[in-house]
Design an enzyme around this catalytic site. Structure first.
Site, mmCIF file in Angstrom:
data_model
loop_
_atom_site.group_PDB
_atom_site.id
_atom_site.type_symbol
_atom_site.label_atom_id
_atom_site.label_comp_id
_atom_site.label_asym_id
_atom_site.label_seq_id
_atom_site.Cartn_x
_atom_site.Cartn_y
_atom_site.Cartn_z
ATOM 1 N N CYS A 12 -0.764 3.120 6.886
ATOM 2 C CA CYS A 12 -2.190 2.844 7.040
ATOM 3 C C CYS A 12 -2.371 1.865 8.205
ATOM 4 C CB CYS A 12 -2.756 2.238 5.762
ATOM 5 S SG CYS A 12 -2.000 0.652 5.390
ATOM 6 N N HIS A 130 0.104 -9.994 -8.233
ATOM 7 C CA HIS A 130 0.192 -9.350 -6.914
ATOM 8 C C HIS A 130 -0.167 -10.367 -5.833
ATOM 9 C CE1 HIS A 130 -0.652 -6.676 -3.544
ATOM 10 N NE2 HIS A 130 0.126 -5.799 -4.158
ATOM 11 N N GLU A 132 -1.701 -10.160 -3.054
ATOM 12 C CA GLU A 132 -3.077 -10.094 -2.534
ATOM 13 C C GLU A 132 -4.027 -10.888 -3.452
ATOM 14 O OE1 GLU A 132 -4.440 -6.129 -1.407
ATOM 15 O OE2 GLU A 132 -6.506 -6.759 -1.721
ATOM 16 N N ASN A 225 -0.333 0.394 -3.888
ATOM 17 C CA ASN A 225 -1.037 1.645 -3.558
ATOM 18 C C ASN A 225 -0.183 2.864 -3.898
ATOM 19 O OD1 ASN A 225 -0.107 3.055 -0.868
ATOM 20 N ND2 ASN A 225 0.138 0.867 -0.516
HETATM 21 S S1 SF4 Z 1 -5.585 -2.982 2.332
HETATM 22 FE FE1 SF4 Z 1 -3.410 -2.472 2.173
HETATM 23 S S2 SF4 Z 1 -3.372 -0.219 1.936
HETATM 24 FE FE2 SF4 Z 1 -5.426 -0.773 2.660
HETATM 25 S S3 SF4 Z 1 -5.360 -0.591 4.902
HETATM 26 FE FE3 SF4 Z 1 -4.844 -2.717 4.403
HETATM 27 S S4 SF4 Z 1 -2.593 -2.795 4.249
HETATM 28 FE FE4 SF4 Z 1 -3.238 -0.639 4.122
#
Ligand code: SF4
Length: 284
Positions: A12, A130, A132, A225
């Site tokens: 991505c 996680h 994030e 993901n």
């Molecule tokens: S949030 Fe994560 S999966 Fe989505 S574009 Fe960014 S790096 Fe990629």
């Protein structure tokens, strides 16, 4: 055997961006530490290790704690983002900081900050532990963190202004239930779905995948993901699905009676790992 490659595949934008940043830094610097895995894929981490990047990771340790292990040189913040406290601590330690946070994650931080400063009670939906989530929750200890419907029942917010957003790689199907439940409890809630495009498109493609005998999801078990793709294929498309790291996880016996195989991969899975699996399948 018929093999259907379910598109899109490959990195991505956020992963491409993070890898470009770290490879660029390697050109002029060989004392680089990645605070946690730069992306969740061991194949990539091992490749970067050979190039001179030391990944600092320890199960159960936060990014803030991991920073204690870096005392000089350059620290790279991974695509998952870090909390302002981590940024501050790295700065105070005199480290050279390179931020490879995905722009989508930066946007979530920005929106969260905006709504907190406007007096909203902010809810964040994510998976416990996680990185994030750790980054977003580190913005303020006033953020209400939820992971499931049961957590919503425990919320007790007295504010006309409530805002909810989420981790970028959740399931687009799970989050609808959570948003609906929140809307029932707080009818005026401001919902800001931040599941990223890369995640959304891949999940929809898998939900509508062509008929097959087996679907293979290629990814790393740490990759949120990738794991959600497995979930969508299994629970939404109701397809017989396996999750594998690479071609070494496969053997001939797994394909007895299998005539049609669909294959998909996470946003942090190198294409070469999918190509190797397809080449293997062609030999069967
Ligand atoms: S949030 Fe994560 S999966 Fe989505 S574009 Fe960014 S790096 Fe990629």
């Amino acid at each position: 055997m018929i093999i259907n490659r379910i598109e899109p595949q490959g990195y991505c934008q956020g992963v491409t961006n993070a890898l470009r940043i770290i490879n660029e830094a390697l050109k002029s610097n060989n004392n680089i530490y990645s605070l946690g895995s730069i992306i969740h894929n061991d194949h990539v981490i091992n490749d970067l290790k050979e190039k001179g990047v030391t990944t600092i990771e320890e199960k159960g340790k936060s990014r803030l704690e991991l920073l204690d292990k870096i005392n000089s040189g350059t620290v790279v913040f991974s695509a998952h983002g870090v909390s302002p406290l981590v940024y501050e601590k790295a700065k105070n330690k005199g480290l050279n900081i390179i931020d490879a946070t995905c722009p989508m994650v930066h946007l979530v931080h920005k929106k969260m900050n905006e709504h907190l400063s406007l007096g909203f009670d902010c809810i964040y939906i994510g998976a416990k532990g996680h990185p994030e989530c750790e980054g977003v929750l580190g913005i303020s200890d006033k953020i209400h963190f939820i992971s499931n419907i049961d957590d919503i029942k425990l919320l007790n917010i007295n504010n006309d202004k409530i805002y909810v957003t989420n981790q970028t790689t959740l399931s687009i199907y799970d989050i609808l239930d959570l948003f609906n439940e929140l809307k029932n409890k707080y009818p005026n809630i401001k919902i800001d779905d931040k599941i990223c495009n890369a995640t959304t498109i891949r999940q929809k493609a898998l939900a509508n995948q062509p008929k097959c005998d087996l679907c293979i999801i290629v990814g790393d078990k740490k990759s949120s993901n990738s794991l959600k793709l497995f979930k969508v294929s299994t629970l939404i498309a109701k397809v017989n699905t396996i999750f594998v790291d690479n071609v070494n996880s496969l053997n001939k016996d797994m394909f007895n009676g299998i005539n049609v195989v669909n294959i998909s991969s996470g946003a942090s899975t190198p294409s070469i790992l999918v190509d190797e699996i397809i080449e293997y399948l062609k030999t069967l």
